[in-house]
Design a protein around this motif. Structure first.
Motif, PDB file in Angstrom:
ATOM      1  N   LEU A 156       0.815  -1.226   0.000  1.00 42.60           N
ATOM      2  CA  LEU A 156       0.000   0.000   0.000  1.00 42.60           C
ATOM      3  C   LEU A 156       0.846   1.272   0.000  1.00 42.60           C
ATOM      4  N   GLU A 157       2.169   1.100  -0.010  1.00 47.94           N
ATOM      5  CA  GLU A 157       3.094   2.244   0.060  1.00 47.94           C
ATOM      6  C   GLU A 157       2.814   3.102   1.290  1.00 47.94           C
ATOM      7  N   ILE A 158       2.674   2.399   2.423  1.00 47.23           N
ATOM      8  CA  ILE A 158       2.508   3.076   3.716  1.00 47.23           C
ATOM      9  C   ILE A 158       3.688   2.665   4.591  1.00 47.23           C
ATOM     10  N   LYS A 159       4.429   3.635   5.075  1.00 46.73           N
ATOM     11  CA  LYS A 159       5.576   3.321   5.931  1.00 46.73           C
ATOM     12  C   LYS A 159       5.078   2.786   7.268  1.00 46.73           C
ATOM     13  N   LEU A 160       5.617   1.635   7.669  1.00 50.04           N
ATOM     14  CA  LEU A 160       5.210   1.033   8.942  1.00 50.04           C
ATOM     15  C   LEU A 160       5.998   1.711  10.065  1.00 50.04           C
ATOM     16  N   GLN A 161       5.329   2.600  10.769  1.00 51.57           N
ATOM     17  CA  GLN A 161       5.980   3.363  11.845  1.00 51.57           C
ATOM     18  C   GLN A 161       6.325   2.447  13.024  1.00 51.57           C
ATOM     19  N   ALA A 162       5.412   1.525  13.337  1.00 50.82           N
ATOM     20  CA  ALA A 162       5.652   0.599  14.457  1.00 50.82           C
ATOM     21  C   ALA A 162       4.709  -0.589  14.372  1.00 50.82           C
ATOM     22  N   SER A 163       5.203  -1.739  14.846  1.00 46.00           N
ATOM     23  CA  SER A 163       4.339  -2.902  15.056  1.00 46.00           C
ATOM     24  C   SER A 163       4.225  -3.078  16.558  1.00 46.00           C
ATOM     25  N   LEU A 164       3.038  -2.900  17.069  1.00 50.43           N
ATOM     26  CA  LEU A 164       2.818  -2.978  18.517  1.00 50.43           C
ATOM     27  C   LEU A 164       2.195  -4.336  18.836  1.00 50.43           C
ATOM     28  N   CYS A 165       2.989  -5.231  19.395  1.00 48.40           N
ATOM     29  CA  CYS A 165       2.536  -6.610  19.619  1.00 48.40           C
ATOM     30  C   CYS A 165       2.622  -6.954  21.095  1.00 48.40           C
ATOM     31  N   TYR A 166       1.497  -7.398  21.652  1.00 46.46           N
ATOM     32  CA  TYR A 166       1.445  -7.672  23.077  1.00 46.46           C
ATOM     33  C   TYR A 166       0.999  -9.112  23.318  1.00 46.46           C
ATOM     34  N   ALA A 167       1.883  -9.858  24.003  1.00 42.57           N
ATOM     35  CA  ALA A 167       1.638 -11.281  24.250  1.00 42.57           C
ATOM     36  C   ALA A 167       1.011 -11.486  25.627  1.00 42.57           C
ATOM     37  N   GLY A 168       0.435 -12.660  25.822  1.00 43.45           N
ATOM     38  CA  GLY A 168      -0.128 -13.001  27.131  1.00 43.45           C
ATOM     39  C   GLY A 168      -1.409 -12.247  27.429  1.00 43.45           C
ATOM     40  N   VAL A 169      -2.159 -11.942  26.376  1.00 42.73           N
ATOM     41  CA  VAL A 169      -3.404 -11.177  26.531  1.00 42.73           C
ATOM     42  C   VAL A 169      -4.531 -12.008  25.919  1.00 42.73           C
ATOM     43  N   GLU A 170      -5.327 -12.651  26.737  1.00 41.51           N
ATOM     44  CA  GLU A 170      -6.269 -13.645  26.228  1.00 41.51           C
ATOM     45  C   GLU A 170      -7.716 -13.128  26.230  1.00 41.51           C
ATOM     46  N   LYS A 171      -8.197 -12.751  27.395  1.00 39.94           N
ATOM     47  CA  LYS A 171      -9.621 -12.389  27.512  1.00 39.94           C
ATOM     48  C   LYS A 171      -9.889 -10.973  27.025  1.00 39.94           C
ATOM     49  N   ARG A 172     -11.131 -10.755  26.601  1.00 35.66           N
ATOM     50  CA  ARG A 172     -11.519  -9.407  26.153  1.00 35.66           C
ATOM     51  C   ARG A 172     -11.226  -8.373  27.253  1.00 35.66           C
ATOM     52  N   GLY A 173     -10.520  -7.329  26.889  1.00 37.98           N
ATOM     53  CA  GLY A 173     -10.253  -6.242  27.827  1.00 37.98           C
ATOM     54  C   GLY A 173      -9.031  -6.448  28.706  1.00 37.98           C
ATOM     55  N   GLU A 174      -8.427  -7.636  28.615  1.00 39.90           N
ATOM     56  CA  GLU A 174      -7.258  -7.933  29.463  1.00 39.90           C
ATOM     57  C   GLU A 174      -6.095  -6.982  29.188  1.00 39.90           C
ATOM     58  N   ILE A 175      -6.078  -6.401  28.017  1.00 39.50           N
ATOM     59  CA  ILE A 175      -5.003  -5.475  27.653  1.00 39.50           C
ATOM     60  C   ILE A 175      -4.980  -4.262  28.603  1.00 39.50           C
ATOM     61  N   PHE A 176      -6.128  -3.973  29.238  1.00 35.31           N
ATOM     62  CA  PHE A 176      -6.155  -2.835  30.170  1.00 35.31           C
ATOM     63  C   PHE A 176      -5.234  -3.048  31.371  1.00 35.31           C
ATOM     64  N   ASN A 177      -4.836  -4.313  31.611  1.00 33.36           N
ATOM     65  CA  ASN A 177      -3.902  -4.580  32.723  1.00 33.36           C
ATOM     66  C   ASN A 177      -2.461  -4.285  32.339  1.00 33.36           C
ATOM     67  N   ASN A 178      -2.226  -4.010  31.072  1.00 31.06           N
ATOM     68  CA  ASN A 178      -0.856  -3.793  30.597  1.00 31.06           C
ATOM     69  C   ASN A 178      -0.636  -2.286  30.361  1.00 31.06           C
ATOM     70  N   ARG A 179      -0.243  -1.611  31.422  1.00 29.82           N
ATOM     71  CA  ARG A 179      -0.124  -0.155  31.367  1.00 29.82           C
ATOM     72  C   ARG A 179       0.918   0.298  30.336  1.00 29.82           C
ATOM     73  N   ALA A 180       2.020  -0.455  30.261  1.00 31.44           N
ATOM     74  CA  ALA A 180       3.090  -0.077  29.310  1.00 31.44           C
ATOM     75  C   ALA A 180       2.563  -0.139  27.878  1.00 31.44           C
ATOM     76  N   ALA A 181       1.725  -1.142  27.595  1.00 31.30           N
ATOM     77  CA  ALA A 181       1.157  -1.284  26.242  1.00 31.30           C
ATOM     78  C   ALA A 181       0.248  -0.097  25.926  1.00 31.30           C
ATOM     79  N   LEU A 182      -0.547   0.296  26.905  1.00 31.06           N
ATOM     80  CA  LEU A 182      -1.475   1.412  26.701  1.00 31.06           C
ATOM     81  C   LEU A 182      -0.695   2.704  26.443  1.00 31.06           C
ATOM     82  N   GLU A 183       0.350   2.901  27.230  1.00 36.77           N
ATOM     83  CA  GLU A 183       1.152   4.130  27.073  1.00 36.77           C
ATOM     84  C   GLU A 183       1.861   4.162  25.725  1.00 36.77           C
ATOM     85  N   GLU A 184       2.410   3.009  25.358  1.00 39.14           N
ATOM     86  CA  GLU A 184       3.130   2.941  24.074  1.00 39.14           C
ATOM     87  C   GLU A 184       2.169   3.194  22.911  1.00 39.14           C
ATOM     88  N   THR A 185       0.970   2.655  23.023  1.00 38.54           N
ATOM     89  CA  THR A 185      -0.021   2.806  21.954  1.00 38.54           C
ATOM     90  C   THR A 185      -0.456   4.272  21.812  1.00 38.54           C
TER      91      THR A 185
END
Ligand SMILES: Cc1cc2nc3c(=O)[nH]c(=O)nc-3n(C[C@H](O)[C@H](O)[C@H](O)COP(=O)(O)O)c2cc1C
Length: 194
Positions: A156-185
């Motif tokens: 698509l000729e879009i520069k990929l600025q970042a790939s934000l990948c977070y492991a160990g996140v299973e249930k819906r909304g569990e990502i809210f427990n990962n503060r570093a992920a939220l801040e980085e995003t």
């Protein structure tokens, strides 16, 4: 006055308000706060078929299948920024994303068979971020997903600025427990607006 940047977020998971969708909304929110025009879409709200390998795009660089993939690709072409969010399913990118990405074969055809640019000459660089989550923390769990995303952004000729990948996140909304992920995003969302 410079034109307002348009940022499009596409969420590929079939789980609405799942982890990847929540992160996509967070990045998009930061982008909006920084002054961009924004739009958020779920791929599951659109109907598109898998690539037929009919080679219909080989002559024109445009897909001949008349479904919603065309609508979505027009939006991507019009956007200045792209957020693409898709979880890991079966050690790869989820099927909703893969089917959609295969329909970008038209841009491969335009580039490599017809020698055309996807984006008009002189248009400012487009940038985007890829977001993914996986339930496990297995080594290499994002390898397949990120590889496909890199290919997609390149087509698509879009520069990929970042790939934000977070492991160990299973249930819906569990990502809210990962503060570093939220801040980085959020930080990456703000950067998109520059
Ligand atoms: C069909 C299916 C297959 C999955 N396969 C994997 C897998 O191979 N590896 C893994 O780490 N997690 C796997 N997961 C877990 C998801 O990656 C995880 O729940 C993720 O947070 C989902 O993101 P979402 O909430 O945005 O849909 C799978 C989930 C589903 C529903």
């Amino acid at each position: 006055m410079p034109n307002t940047l348009k940022c499009l977020a596409l969420s590929a998971s079939p789980r609405r308000d799942g982890n990847t969708a929540l992160l996509a909304r967070l990045a998009l929110g930061a982008c909006a706060e920084a002054g961009c025009d924004v739009e958020f879409l779920y791929l599951v709200d659109f109907r598109y078929e898998p690539c037929r390998a009919c080679e219909g795009c080989y002559a024109t660089g445009r897909c001949v299948v008349p479904d919603d993939a065309g609508v979505l690709y027009e939006k991507i072409l019009a956007a200045d920024r792209l957020i693409f969010a898709a979880p890991v399913f079966s050690m790869g990118i989820c099927a909703q994303a893969k089917v959609f990405i295969d329909r970008a074969q038209q841009f491969w055809a335009a580039k490599y068979l017809l020698g055309r640019r996807v984006i008009e000459e002189g248009r400012p660089e487009r940038r985007g971020i890829f977001i993914s989550c996986a339930g496990t923390t297995l080594p290499g769990v994002f390898e397949g997903t990120v590889r496909v995303a890199r290919y997609f952004f390149k087509m698509l000729e879009i520069k990929l600025q970042a790939s934000l990948c977070y492991a160990g996140v299973e249930k819906r909304g569990e990502i809210f427990n990962n503060r570093a992920a939220l801040e980085e995003t959020v930080a990456q969302g703000r950067l998109l607006a520059l």
